[in-house]
Write an enzyme that holds these catalytic residues in place. Structure first.
Site, PDB file in Angstrom:
ATOM      1  N   ARG A  89       0.820  -1.209   0.000  1.00 37.19           N
ATOM      2  CA  ARG A  89       0.000   0.000   0.000  1.00 37.19           C
ATOM      3  C   ARG A  89       0.847   1.248   0.000  1.00 37.19           C
ATOM      4  O   ARG A  89       1.917   1.297   0.600  1.00 37.19           O
ATOM      5  CB  ARG A  89      -0.895   0.015   1.241  1.00 37.19           C
ATOM      6  CG  ARG A  89      -1.775   1.249   1.331  1.00 37.19           C
ATOM      7  CD  ARG A  89      -2.642   1.207   2.551  1.00 37.19           C
ATOM      8  NE  ARG A  89      -2.066   2.030   3.618  1.00 37.19           N
ATOM      9  CZ  ARG A  89      -2.723   2.391   4.703  1.00 37.19           C
ATOM     10  NH1 ARG A  89      -3.964   2.002   4.906  1.00 37.19           N
ATOM     11  NH2 ARG A  89      -2.138   3.127   5.619  1.00 37.19           N
TER      12      ARG A  89
ATOM     13  N   CYS B 132      -0.046   5.382   0.883  1.00 37.26           N
ATOM     14  CA  CYS B 132      -1.085   6.261   1.415  1.00 37.26           C
ATOM     15  C   CYS B 132      -0.494   7.661   1.483  1.00 37.26           C
ATOM     16  O   CYS B 132       0.514   7.881   2.156  1.00 37.26           O
ATOM     17  CB  CYS B 132      -1.537   5.793   2.794  1.00 37.26           C
ATOM     18  SG  CYS B 132      -2.931   6.725   3.453  1.00 37.26           S
TER      19      CYS B 132
END
Length: 132
Positions: free
Chosen positions: A101, A103
């Site tokens: 991920r 972010c």
């Protein structure tokens, strides 16, 4: 050849793009805003918006015959890093397989929302070792 993935259970694209594209066993899910597909407008608050983003991603995964378990990478956008903790509390309930991920906080997200999630999912076509 790529196949367009589309569902009425997630918000329609707000521009010239598809909700998702499936090619070679890989699904690319366009960034999902926290828009309730039945009402056509964003929900309120970071918790509700994070839930709605995840639900929208889930519906596109489902339309492609996949689930959150197939997700290998997400990119998450926040309007402010002050939402990071609350966003993570919701996110981890959906993305339990802990995909890779990124972010980031961005200056602005369409429709003035607080978060957005895009995802990449793969059909497990690996042969041989189960750990591959």
């Amino acid at each position: 050849m790529a196949k367009i993935i589309s569902t009425d259970k997630a918000p329609r694209a707000v521009g010239p793009y598809s909700q998702g594209m499936l090619t070679g066993g890989i699904l690319f899910v366009s960034g999902q805003l926290p828009v309730d597909p039945t009402l056509g407008c964003p929900v309120d608050g970071i918790e509700a918006q994070a839930v709605q983003c995840c639900e929208n991603v889930g519906e596109i995964l489902h339309a492609a015959g996949m689930s959150f378990e197939n997700v290998v990478k997400t990119t998450c956008f926040l309007s402010d890093m002050e939402y990071f903790g609350k966003f993570n509390e919701i996110y981890e309930k959906y993305f339990v397989s802990k995909p890779a991920r990124s972010c980031v906080a961005v200056k602005e997200i369409p429709k003035g929302v607080l978060c957005e999630i895009e995802a990449i999912a793969a059909i497990n076509t690996f042969g041989g070792c189960k750990d591959a």
